[in-house]
Design a protein around this motif. Structure first.
Motif, PDB file in Angstrom:
ATOM      1  N   LEU A 337       0.798  -1.306   0.070  1.00  0.00           N
ATOM      2  CA  LEU A 337       0.003  -0.027  -0.107  1.00  0.00           C
ATOM      3  C   LEU A 337       0.851   1.261   0.100  1.00  0.00           C
ATOM      4  CD1 LEU A 337      -2.868   0.548   0.092  1.00  0.00           C
ATOM      5  CD2 LEU A 337      -2.560   0.848   2.533  1.00  0.00           C
ATOM      6  N   TYR A 338       1.996   1.231   1.096  1.00  0.00           N
ATOM      7  CA  TYR A 338       2.766   2.389   0.882  1.00  0.00           C
ATOM      8  C   TYR A 338       3.628   2.673  -0.372  1.00  0.00           C
ATOM      9  CZ  TYR A 338       2.536   2.774   5.941  1.00  0.00           C
ATOM     10  OH  TYR A 338       1.980   2.955   7.408  1.00  0.00           O
ATOM     11  N   THR A 339       3.976   1.577  -1.016  1.00  0.00           N
ATOM     12  CA  THR A 339       4.582   1.671  -2.327  1.00  0.00           C
ATOM     13  C   THR A 339       3.611   2.184  -3.354  1.00  0.00           C
ATOM     14  OG1 THR A 339       5.660  -0.427  -1.834  1.00  0.00           O
ATOM     15  CG2 THR A 339       6.037   0.177  -3.946  1.00  0.00           C
ATOM     16  N   VAL A 340       2.609   1.801  -3.431  1.00  0.00           N
ATOM     17  CA  VAL A 340       1.414   2.249  -4.306  1.00  0.00           C
ATOM     18  C   VAL A 340       1.177   3.804  -4.225  1.00  0.00           C
ATOM     19  CG1 VAL A 340      -0.708   2.191  -5.160  1.00  0.00           C
ATOM     20  CG2 VAL A 340       0.299  -0.172  -4.873  1.00  0.00           C
ATOM     21  N   LEU A 341       0.806   4.113  -2.925  1.00  0.00           N
ATOM     22  CA  LEU A 341       0.694   5.521  -2.700  1.00  0.00           C
ATOM     23  C   LEU A 341       1.782   6.196  -3.004  1.00  0.00           C
ATOM     24  CD1 LEU A 341      -1.037   5.350   0.920  1.00  0.00           C
ATOM     25  CD2 LEU A 341      -1.977   6.098  -1.243  1.00  0.00           C
ATOM     26  N   TRP A 342       3.205   5.849  -2.697  1.00  0.00           N
ATOM     27  CA  TRP A 342       4.373   6.608  -2.955  1.00  0.00           C
ATOM     28  C   TRP A 342       4.491   6.641  -4.748  1.00  0.00           C
ATOM     29  CZ3 TRP A 342       8.621   5.299  -5.835  1.00  0.00           C
ATOM     30  CH2 TRP A 342       9.859   6.052  -5.504  1.00  0.00           C
ATOM     31  N   ALA A 343       4.071   5.474  -5.308  1.00  0.00           N
ATOM     32  CA  ALA A 343       4.438   5.570  -6.904  1.00  0.00           C
ATOM     33  C   ALA A 343       3.157   6.461  -7.402  1.00  0.00           C
ATOM     34  CB  ALA A 343       3.938   4.346  -7.313  1.00  0.00           C
ATOM     35  N   LEU A 344       1.921   6.443  -6.995  1.00  0.00           N
ATOM     36  CA  LEU A 344       0.903   7.426  -7.333  1.00  0.00           C
ATOM     37  C   LEU A 344       1.258   8.931  -7.193  1.00  0.00           C
ATOM     38  CD1 LEU A 344      -2.194   5.662  -6.047  1.00  0.00           C
ATOM     39  CD2 LEU A 344      -1.537   5.933  -8.493  1.00  0.00           C
ATOM     40  N   PHE A 345       1.786   9.296  -6.050  1.00  0.00           N
ATOM     41  CA  PHE A 345       2.206  10.414  -5.928  1.00  0.00           C
ATOM     42  C   PHE A 345       3.378  11.170  -6.957  1.00  0.00           C
ATOM     43  CE2 PHE A 345      -0.260  11.128  -1.922  1.00  0.00           C
ATOM     44  CZ  PHE A 345      -0.341  12.499  -2.193  1.00  0.00           C
ATOM     45  N   GLY A 346       4.023  10.088  -6.918  1.00  0.00           N
ATOM     46  CA  GLY A 346       5.342  10.293  -7.952  1.00  0.00           C
ATOM     47  C   GLY A 346       4.716  10.384  -9.419  1.00  0.00           C
ATOM     48  N   LEU A 347       3.802   9.556  -9.872  1.00  0.00           N
ATOM     49  CA  LEU A 347       3.205   9.672 -11.471  1.00  0.00           C
ATOM     50  C   LEU A 347       2.388  10.820 -11.483  1.00  0.00           C
ATOM     51  CD1 LEU A 347       2.332   5.907 -11.835  1.00  0.00           C
ATOM     52  CD2 LEU A 347       4.047   7.164 -13.296  1.00  0.00           C
ATOM     53  N   ALA A 348       1.630  11.166 -10.457  1.00  0.00           N
ATOM     54  CA  ALA A 348       0.994  12.248 -10.559  1.00  0.00           C
ATOM     55  C   ALA A 348       1.740  13.606 -10.473  1.00  0.00           C
ATOM     56  CB  ALA A 348       0.149  12.712  -9.210  1.00  0.00           C
ATOM     57  N   MET A 349       3.148  13.785 -10.036  1.00  0.00           N
ATOM     58  CA  MET A 349       3.919  14.864  -9.984  1.00  0.00           C
ATOM     59  C   MET A 349       4.506  14.671 -11.413  1.00  0.00           C
ATOM     60  SD  MET A 349       5.246  15.294  -6.297  1.00  0.00           S
ATOM     61  CE  MET A 349       6.766  15.866  -7.045  1.00  0.00           C
ATOM     62  N   VAL A 350       4.983  13.699 -12.000  1.00  0.00           N
ATOM     63  CA  VAL A 350       5.531  13.639 -13.210  1.00  0.00           C
ATOM     64  C   VAL A 350       4.791  14.086 -14.080  1.00  0.00           C
ATOM     65  CG1 VAL A 350       6.588  12.145 -15.007  1.00  0.00           C
ATOM     66  CG2 VAL A 350       7.303  11.813 -12.437  1.00  0.00           C
ATOM     67  N   PHE A 351       3.421  13.763 -14.016  1.00  0.00           N
ATOM     68  CA  PHE A 351       2.268  14.061 -15.113  1.00  0.00           C
ATOM     69  C   PHE A 351       2.184  15.669 -15.008  1.00  0.00           C
ATOM     70  CE2 PHE A 351      -2.062  14.540 -16.067  1.00  0.00           C
ATOM     71  CZ  PHE A 351      -2.328  14.074 -17.503  1.00  0.00           C
ATOM     72  N   ALA A 352       2.046  15.944 -13.771  1.00  0.00           N
ATOM     73  CA  ALA A 352       1.705  17.525 -13.883  1.00  0.00           C
ATOM     74  C   ALA A 352       2.910  18.324 -14.328  1.00  0.00           C
ATOM     75  CB  ALA A 352       1.698  17.802 -12.292  1.00  0.00           C
ATOM     76  N   LEU A 353       4.162  17.676 -14.205  1.00  0.00           N
ATOM     77  CA  LEU A 353       5.380  18.349 -14.681  1.00  0.00           C
ATOM     78  C   LEU A 353       5.314  18.420 -16.111  1.00  0.00           C
ATOM     79  CD1 LEU A 353       7.851  19.447 -13.084  1.00  0.00           C
ATOM     80  CD2 LEU A 353       8.850  17.473 -13.349  1.00  0.00           C
ATOM     81  N   PHE A 354       4.764  17.377 -16.804  1.00  0.00           N
ATOM     82  CA  PHE A 354       4.730  17.277 -18.111  1.00  0.00           C
ATOM     83  C   PHE A 354       3.745  18.291 -18.862  1.00  0.00           C
ATOM     84  CE2 PHE A 354       7.719  13.667 -17.875  1.00  0.00           C
ATOM     85  CZ  PHE A 354       8.636  14.184 -18.759  1.00  0.00           C
TER      86      PHE A 354
END
Lengths: 473, 283
Positions: A337-354
């Protein structure tokens, strides 16, 4: 006061960790080299951004309110990226703590890394544990003073480099270094270096484990995030006890594997005995594992008397069975669960960055007054438009108002539709949109209006919706 | 208070505090921590001597360093004023109509003028100069006394219909309620209301011709020399409906503005004029 009264304070028990070799020690050396290299060298990496922007790869420009990280440039209104990084760091710590206990404390915490480095210097100058204990007990002599002064000088130099490296993150490093050396730098740079040098020197040289035990809130918080499946450094008491030294004496066959050699205690940087069970002081640096494995190899016993263990394995091992495999301890609902949440935030930020627009425009309609009636009856609305130019060159933008053919747009003061925004700046322009008296937007309550902004040089475009207020408003 | 005793389970002493039988262990602090306490106490004592601290009956001890936040603000303001001194001198000497929009001086004048406006003018004209009934909207292009930079500076400096400045702009519309019959007023109001669409013939036109045209003009375009409003445009200072115009004709209006030249510095008069001129209606 009764006879049971105690002093108000407890003097620090000095700790003299002995040198140790082994898997975890090697891992810790590598982590130290990598983390310190990142810390000291990062400000010196150059990154070309164009003529008017700094060419430092990582730079926190407080005066200009910018954060540069290689190809990413963060403006104050994008601070949510920093918040996102902090959230990710939080989830990362949850993940590591629930899986591996205080692994942050043991391997990567600056307090641990710098203390390790300071102990290395100490050992290099004053010798290993026994020599240091002797020196500590010795009366002051020329030799003792010489050794102490050498050690403190090197510690101070490391502290100076630490404080020095910190300020380079906030200004152009080569320029600042020149200014620092020629005594031309700002007072705040010197005071920051002074404070960080002093804290590094004191925390790494003298306070050491006291920081972790008394000052740091993190050990207390982490304890709440560990459970029975968390891998942490522990002593296999059921295998080691009863401990005893004399292997050849009669009755030695009844003894456990622990030969009470104190190797685990002597190498411990926080001065505890891991055989007493889990303790608040333990930072799980795993050096006792290395020390014990070394002894076990010498006396021909299997390794792992002290090892990374999960509490849930204890009953199994006491019953003579094998514990669960390590991956089962690590791979469980919580950590996934922690890994998934961590990855979701990471992906959301990468997405927002692009999807960050290349042209940044904000439109705020001026609502005081909502509209102005001109003498010929035409209706005028005012808008404050902010245009940001994140590029290294000046950019010329053209503004246009769409939504109704009657919209007539003009910049306050100068008229026209062209705005020049200098490199790395935000320009606020006040724009008037006027419609003649007999048109629909003049009489209506509100009419849709869309501002277009076009970069003249490359036809890049952005738009923003707002409304036009008429007399019906 | 219970006896202090040695707790057998932990080997530590108790503090002697007991709450419903629950006792507290005395866990001693590290020595350096204790010293930190002593140092902060010492620091506190020194601080109260050095800085304003102890309340007295009126005021407080001043502290030997003589520091005060008020003095710091005053020094700050002084520093800012010193920094702006060159711009202020330039502004006072500048030929305002020739000031280029976007130039440093123009931007400084607008920023300064905006502050002056909010402090001195917004009570009547509104914080964004939108005006109110009887107080002109300064964003539009209708000007009673002229909208050029010189006209605005004059209006700000000398004011309108005040007793304090001999050079104040002055005019007075008669209260026609004492001079005209009610039906004449009704007719002239109807005439004025119809002006944007060309006016009407008859009694209204005659009454206007005899009583109003000397100030508001044959064409009703007003006269800026006398502050007489243009009656054909879409802007009404008091309102353009029948009742309001009837009231204006019957009782007259007498809007007053202070002579700001007597209250503000030259740079403030000039900067607030530039600000007003920049609001979208300046000529």
């Amino acid at each position: 006061m009764s006879d049971t009264s105690q002093p108000l304070y407890a003097a620090r028990e000095p700790v003299f960790p002995r040198r140790v070799k082994g898997t975890f020690r090697t891992l810790k050396w590598w982590i130290m080299i990598v983390t310190l290299a990142i810390y000291y060298l990062t400000p010196w990496i150059r990154w070309d951004r164009g003529p008017n922007l700094p060419d430092q790869a990582v730079l926190v420009d407080l005066a200009g309110r910018r954060f540069y990280f290689f190809w990413i440039e963060i403006w104050p209104h994008e601070f949510y990226f920093v918040a996102g990084l902090l959230i990710m760091a939080g989830f990362g710590l949850f993940l590591f703590t629930s899986a591996l206990g205080r692994v942050w404390c043991g391997y990567a915490c600056p307090q641990t890394v710098w203390t390790d480095l300071y102990i290395l210097v100490e050992r290099w100058i004053e010798g290993d544990r026994n020599a240091r204990v002797r020196l500590w007990k010795e009366r002051w002599s020329f030799r003792k003073a010489r050794l102490r002064l050498t050690k403190w000088t090197i510690w101070l130099l490391i502290g100076l480099a630490t404080g020095g490296a910190w300020v380079f993150y906030f200004a152009d490093a080569p320029t600042l270094l020149r200014d620092l050396v020629t005594l031309n730098a700002a007072a705040v740079a010197y005071s920051t270096i002074f404070i960080l040098t002093a804290t590094t020197f004191i925390f790494g040289g003298f306070m050491r484990e006291q920081i972790c035990v008394y000052m740091c809130p993190w050990p207390r918080i982490q304890a709440a995030m560990m459970d029975n499946d968390t891998l942490t450094v522990a002593y296999r008491e059921w295998r080691g006890e009863p401990r005893g030294k004399h292997r050849k004496k009669e009755g030695a066959e009844k003894l456990g594997d622990c030969i009470d050699c104190m190797a685990c205690v002597n190498v411990c940087p926080v001065g505890i005995d891991i055989r007493k069970g889990q303790q608040l002081e333990c930072i799980t640096c795993a050096l006792c594992i290395d020390a014990c494995d070394d002894i076990m190899a010498k006396i021909g016993k299997p390794r792992g008397l002290i090892d990374y263990l999960a509490l849930s394995d204890e009953p199994l091992e006491r019953a003579g069975q094998k514990g669960k495999p390590t991956w089962k301890h690590v791979f469980r609902t919580r950590t996934v669960l922690y890994t998934v949440l961590w990855a979701l935030f990471g992906l959301a930020m990468v997405f927002a960055l692009f999807i960050r627009p290349e042209i940044d425009m904000t439109v705020s309609p001026v609502r005081n007054p909502t509209f102005v009636t001109l003498s010929d009856g035409s209706i005028r609305n005012t808008y404050d438009i902010r245009l940001k130019n994140k590029h290294g060159e000046d950019r010329l933008f053209e503004l246009a108002a769409h939504g109704h053919p009657a919209y007539d747009i003009g910049l306050e003061g100068v008229g026209g539709q062209l705005v020049n925004v200098p490199s790395n700046e935000t320009r606020l322009v006040r724009v008037y949109v006027t419609v003649p008296a007999d048109t629909a937007p003049a009489g209506a309550d509100r009419t849709d209006l869309r501002f277009w902004v076009t970069d003249i040089a490359n036809n890049e475009r952005a738009d923003q919706n707002t409304t036009f207020n008429g007399k019906g408003n | 208070m219970a006896e202090k005793r040695l707790d057998e389970a932990t080997g530590q002493h108790t503090t002697g505090h007991s709450y419903d039988g629950i006792e507290e262990l005395n866990t001693p602090l590290p020595r350096w921590w204790l010293w930190c306490f002593y140092i902060t106490i010492l620091w506190g004592v020194i601080y109260t001597i050095a800085y304003p601290a102890w309340p007295l009956i009126s005021g407080a001890t001043a502290g030997v360093l003589g520091y005060s936040t008020r003095a710091e603000v005053a020094a700050d303001i002084e520093a800012h004023e010193a920094k702006n001194a060159a711009l202020v001198a330039e502004l006072v000497a500048a030929d305002l109509p020739a000031l280029a929009p976007g130039s440093d001086l123009h931007r400084y004048a607008i920023a300064r003028g905006s502050s002056v406006f909010k402090a001195q003018c917004s009570q009547c004209h509104g914080s964004e100069a939108a005006g109110a009934k009887g107080y002109p909207n300064l964003n539009d292009d209708g000007w009673l006394w002229g909208g050029s930079m010189e006209d605005i500076v004059y209006s700000v400096r000398h004011g309108i219909r005040n007793d304090t400045d001999d050079d104040a702009r002055w005019s007075e519309m008669p209260a026609f309620g004492e001079m005209l019959e009610p039906e004449e007023i009704e007719a002239v109001v109807a005439y004025v209301e119809a002006l944007p669409s060309g006016g009407t013939e008859g009694l209204g036109a005659t009454v206007y011709e005899d009583n109003c045209s000397s100030c508001h003009g044959e064409e009703s375009l007003g006269d800026r020399e006398q502050g007489a409003p243009n009656l054909t445009d879409a802007i009404w200072l008091y309102g353009g409906d029948t009742d309001t115009i009837t009231e204006t004709v019957t009782n007259s209006r007498f809007g007053v503005m202070p002579a700001w030249g007597q209250r503000l510095s030259e740079e403030d008069v000039r900067s607030v004029s530039v600000y007003v001129h920049s609001r979208g209606g300046g000529e």
